[in-house]
Design a protein around this motif. Structure first.
Motif, PDB file in Angstrom:
ATOM      1  N   UNK A 111     -22.770 -24.542 -95.270  1.00 35.80           N
ATOM      2  CA  UNK A 111     -23.033 -25.986 -95.307  1.00 35.80           C
ATOM      3  C   UNK A 111     -22.964 -26.608 -93.929  1.00 35.80           C
ATOM      4  N   UNK A 112     -21.836 -26.505 -93.229  1.00 36.44           N
ATOM      5  CA  UNK A 112     -21.836 -27.025 -91.870  1.00 36.44           C
ATOM      6  C   UNK A 112     -22.198 -25.877 -90.929  1.00 36.44           C
ATOM      7  N   UNK A 113     -22.844 -26.191 -89.852  1.00 33.90           N
ATOM      8  CA  UNK A 113     -23.402 -25.170 -88.979  1.00 33.90           C
ATOM      9  C   UNK A 113     -22.485 -24.892 -87.796  1.00 33.90           C
ATOM     10  N   UNK A 114     -22.164 -23.626 -87.586  1.00 32.52           N
ATOM     11  CA  UNK A 114     -21.376 -23.198 -86.432  1.00 32.52           C
ATOM     12  C   UNK A 114     -22.327 -22.533 -85.449  1.00 32.52           C
ATOM     13  N   UNK A 115     -22.681 -23.238 -84.384  1.00 30.68           N
ATOM     14  CA  UNK A 115     -23.796 -22.810 -83.547  1.00 30.68           C
ATOM     15  C   UNK A 115     -23.490 -21.674 -82.585  1.00 30.68           C
ATOM     16  N   UNK A 116     -22.347 -21.589 -82.011  1.00 29.81           N
ATOM     17  CA  UNK A 116     -22.128 -20.590 -80.968  1.00 29.81           C
ATOM     18  C   UNK A 116     -22.926 -20.916 -79.712  1.00 29.81           C
ATOM     19  N   UNK A 117     -23.071 -19.912 -78.841  1.00 31.67           N
ATOM     20  CA  UNK A 117     -23.723 -20.134 -77.544  1.00 31.67           C
ATOM     21  C   UNK A 117     -25.221 -19.895 -77.581  1.00 31.67           C
ATOM     22  N   UNK A 118     -25.690 -19.110 -78.550  1.00 37.75           N
ATOM     23  CA  UNK A 118     -27.123 -18.883 -78.670  1.00 37.75           C
ATOM     24  C   UNK A 118     -27.691 -17.930 -77.638  1.00 37.75           C
ATOM     25  N   UNK A 119     -28.996 -17.670 -77.765  1.00 34.77           N
ATOM     26  CA  UNK A 119     -29.751 -16.849 -76.814  1.00 34.77           C
ATOM     27  C   UNK A 119     -30.751 -17.733 -76.100  1.00 34.77           C
ATOM     28  N   UNK A 120     -30.691 -17.740 -74.782  1.00 31.21           N
ATOM     29  CA  UNK A 120     -31.681 -18.485 -74.007  1.00 31.21           C
ATOM     30  C   UNK A 120     -32.912 -17.611 -73.857  1.00 31.21           C
ATOM     31  N   UNK A 121     -33.996 -18.044 -74.473  1.00 35.25           N
ATOM     32  CA  UNK A 121     -35.246 -17.289 -74.433  1.00 35.25           C
ATOM     33  C   UNK A 121     -36.201 -17.963 -73.457  1.00 35.25           C
ATOM     34  N   UNK A 122     -36.691 -17.173 -72.513  1.00 37.51           N
ATOM     35  CA  UNK A 122     -37.665 -17.685 -71.552  1.00 37.51           C
ATOM     36  C   UNK A 122     -38.962 -16.929 -71.763  1.00 37.51           C
ATOM     37  N   UNK A 123     -40.010 -17.659 -72.086  1.00 36.90           N
ATOM     38  CA  UNK A 123     -41.324 -17.061 -72.254  1.00 36.90           C
ATOM     39  C   UNK A 123     -42.088 -17.229 -70.944  1.00 36.90           C
TER      40      UNK A 123
END
Lengths: 107, 115
Positions: free
Chosen positions: A93-105
């Protein structure tokens, strides 16, 4: 909320498929896998979600392993506008985002 | 409006000032969430409303943070006696239903800078 692990960054070539991995080994049975992305200075944008089965929509495909401990987001034909931070979230239900992946195209 | 809107988009406050951040969710959306995003980090959950009821405020960092949604639509996040560590982007999201897997739709955020 299950913790997810993603690579910090990745590059991909314009026009090629981008495969973004995510580990969520502690995911519980009622938690879905969500993917969002955030382009610079904008709010997060929903991409796709799934529980057990693979999913596809107009933006991407989501492949979830049978044991549900990992998943892969596939952008089939990356464009420069897909450059963003991509977040894999295991939640219900609530979102725990974390740091993620930075994607560069890159062109 | 088609999406979630937030105002102001940018806010500069002197340390110790009170601020109020507004969120207009998508019309008819029952659920409303507030998140805080520090520079270079992912958003972190602050609080959740189902209609006018605040069902989860576990993410509010201190009692200086207060949120309300009195009529079940517009929500306001208030920060009292702002501190420099409150500098962040504050994101609001709404969702159609309280349960299930409906998408959360995010607003553009309010960037708060505390000097």
């Amino acid at each position: 909320d299950a913790k997810t692990t993603q690579p910090t960054s990745m590059d991909c070539a314009e026009g090629r498929a981008a495969n973004l991995p995510c580990n969520h080994s502690t995911i519980s049975g009622n938690e879905y896998v969500y993917w969002y992305r955030q382009i610079h200075s904008q709010g997060p944008q929903y991409i796709i979600h799934g529980l057990k089965n693979n999913e596809t929509n107009e933006m991407a495909s989501l492949i979830i392993t049978e044991d549900r401990k990992s998943s892969t987001l596939i952008l089939p034909h990356a464009t420069l506008r897909d450059t963003a931070v991509y977040y894999c979230i295991a939640d219900n239900y609530k979102l725990s985002f974390g740091a993620g992946t930075t994607v560069t195209v890159r062109a | 409006g088609a999406g979630v809107s937030q105002s102001p988009r940018y806010k500069v406050a002197k340390r110790g000032q009170d601020v109020a951040l507004r969120c207009d969710p998508i019309s008819g959306h029952v659920s409303l969430f507030w998140y805080q995003q520090a520079l270079g980090q992912g958003p972190e959950f602050l609080t959740y409303f189902q209609n006018e009821a605040q069902l989860d405020k576990s993410g509010l960092p201190s009692d200086r943070f207060f949120a309300e949604r009195p009529e079940g639509s517009v929500s306001t996040l208030k920060i009292q006696r702002t501190q420099q560590e409150d500098s962040a982007v504050y994101l609001c999201a709404s969702r159609l239903r309280p349960t299930g897997t409906d998408t959360q739709y995010f607003g553009p955020g309010t960037r708060l800078t505390v000097l």
